[in-house]
Write a protein that holds these residues in place. Structure first.
Motif, mmCIF file in Angstrom:
data_model
loop_
_atom_site.group_PDB
_atom_site.id
_atom_site.type_symbol
_atom_site.label_atom_id
_atom_site.label_comp_id
_atom_site.label_asym_id
_atom_site.label_seq_id
_atom_site.Cartn_x
_atom_site.Cartn_y
_atom_site.Cartn_z
ATOM 1 N N PHE A 170 45.442 53.553 45.979
ATOM 2 C CA PHE A 170 44.450 53.055 45.028
ATOM 3 C C PHE A 170 44.120 54.192 44.082
ATOM 4 C CE2 PHE A 170 42.931 54.230 49.204
ATOM 5 C CZ PHE A 170 42.092 55.288 48.922
ATOM 6 N N ARG A 214 38.229 46.192 48.832
ATOM 7 C CA ARG A 214 39.539 46.051 48.198
ATOM 8 C C ARG A 214 40.367 47.326 48.405
ATOM 9 N NH1 ARG A 214 38.244 44.283 42.496
ATOM 10 N NH2 ARG A 214 36.850 42.851 43.584
ATOM 11 N N SER A 246 44.144 48.322 50.754
ATOM 12 C CA SER A 246 45.382 48.749 50.104
ATOM 13 C C SER A 246 45.773 50.155 50.555
ATOM 14 C CB SER A 246 45.236 48.702 48.581
ATOM 15 O OG SER A 246 44.005 49.278 48.208
#
Lengths: 399, 64
Positions: free
Chosen positions: A129, A122, A126
């Protein structure tokens, strides 16, 4: 032996201390290694390794029966953190099958590795974070749920009371709210334990419902006190340790490169980073009988605060104590405490930290923390670590 | 060379298992160290055992 009470100004709940405890420790070790402070109704502060070691190893003279946090958190009894021998050893023995190296290696570590994978996937998808909120916080919380047998997707409900306690000051409205959350946590743990009695599973909660304290079964209140300890011990602490390590390796790129090039150094390096910035800076004991520590007479009934964080920087035990030496050995640090109360979750914590750091260095080797956006804790009274570490995958290059 | 662990002192830090995995193991039930090779014959294992004794946070390992 002297009855003198050398007084220092020491308040480990202050923001200044949370920002830099190390200079206070260095001054105490040098000028006043057994010091009395009037803060929080008065207590003794031990800053030298040998004195801390001696007190931590003598559970008869120095009891854990009252709270080991100063000022008291009022979260209720945590077992066996607040247990004295011989009950301490009986409780530990009951818990051990779920905290042993074998259990951690065989059962928990593969699940921790899966959690780390999912969270890093994840993060890699991105641009920005938060290495605490998106990584160092959820993984230990979910691992603790895995261990206890609680639903993984409900980890936030457990971490919230823990973080609310450790970030609030005693007596504040925030602390009052935090205590309500702890009441809710305890109720939920009690309910889950009751459910395990009816529908046993292969988890720590079920194990506790079947465990025997000598010739009787564990009482429900003991089970909740133990499960609450597992929640409090398993979440905030490991999160803090990983946040400290990631921030250190953000600032010391030479150390980071070396760990990437020589991953076999990681285990020693983790011990060193734990020594350098332990997530728990100190614990208290209550003196049960008149005694002498470091040449000072201490009367029964008083409180002693053992500074793990200062013992870990004691120049008489650790050469060049303020430097991180990745392959330091021996490294008899006290980040997990020492003696019979030593952290029971150390095997789990080490596995979590090893997998988390190892995978960050492998999959996210160029991470950069946005230091001006990071959020520190305003108190280190309970845990020492960062609350938010916003970061990017690599330093931005000029367009 | 004879290696032993004082079980009154050992608290299961597992430093010895890390430093000398062939000489020490952990008891699954107690979490404490167990000596697997009490009299290591090779110089390698003997060195490891000495290192483990040096690194033990509880100073629970005796090498004599």
């Amino acid at each position: 032996v002297t009855d003198e009470r050398p007084t220092c100004t020491f308040d480990h709940t202050s923001a200044e201390f949370a920002h830099d405890p190390w200079s206070t420790y260095a001054r105490l070790r040098c000028e006043c290694p057994v010091a009395w402070t009037e803060s929080h109704e008065g207590f003794w502060v031990l800053s030298r390794y040998d004195d801390v070691y001696e007190v931590a190893r003598d559970d008869e003279t120095f009891s854990s029966d009252r709270e080991v946090v100063i000022p008291p958190t009022c979260v209720g009894k945590l077992v066996p953190l607040n247990s004295d021998p011989p009950a301490l050893q009986i409780y530990r023995r009951i818990m051990m099958p779920f905290f042993s190296l074998q259990y951690v290696k065989g059962t928990l570590a593969p699940r921790i590795a899966d959690l780390v994978d999912v969270h890093l996937d994840r993060i890699l998808a991105s641009e920005r974070f938060d290495l605490v909120r998106d990584f160092a916080l959820p993984i230990p919380a979910m691992t603790t749920h895995e261990l206890l047998g609680l639903p993984l997707d409900e980890w936030e409900a457990s971490v919230r009371p823990v973080e609310a306690i450790s970030t609030s000051h005693a007596g504040s409205p925030e602390r009052a709210e935090a205590l309500e959350l702890v009441t809710g946590l305890r109720a939920r743990l009690a309910e889950e334990a009751e459910r395990r009695r009816r529908e046993p599973r292969d988890d720590l909660l079920t194990h506790l419902t079947r465990a025997r304290f000598e010739d009787r079964q564990l009482r429900s209140d003991e089970i909740v006190d133990m499960a609450t300890l597992v929640v409090f011990g398993g979440m905030d602490t490991t999160t803090a340790a990983v946040s400290n390590a990631l921030l250190y390796l953000h600032r010391d790129l030479e150390a980071r490169s070396r760990l990437i090039a020589e991953p076999e150094l990681l285990e020693n390096a983790i011990e060193e980073l734990l020594r350098y910035e332990p997530p728990v800076q100190g614990f208290a004991r209550t003196v049960t009988r008149d005694c002498v520590v470091g040449g000072r007479a201490i009367p029964a009934g008083e409180t002693i605060f053992m500074l793990w964080g200062s013992a870990n920087r004691d120049e008489s035990v650790f050469p060049d104590p303020d430097a991180v030496i990745l392959d330091r050995f021996p490294n008899r640090h006290m980040a997990f405490g020492v003696g019979a109360h030593r952290c029971i979750g150390a095997n789990i914590a080490r596995a979590e930290i090893r997998i988390m750091l190892g995978e960050v260095l492998r999959r996210l080797p160029h991470y950069r923390i946005l230091e001006n956006e990071m959020e520190a804790r305003s108190t280190a009274a309970i845990s020492f670590g960062k609350l938010r570490l916003p970061a990017v995958q690599r330093a931005r290059t000029a367009a | 060379l004879k290696v032993s662990v004082d079980l009154d002192l050992c608290q299961g830090h597992a430093v010895c298992v890390r430093v000398a995995p062939l000489v020490f193991d952990l008891d699954e039930e107690t979490g404490q160290s167990v000596v697997r090779i009490a009299e290591p014959a090779s110089a390698d294992l003997a060195d490891q055992a000495e290192l483990a004794a040096e690194g033990c946070p509880e100073q629970a390992i005796v090498v004599e």
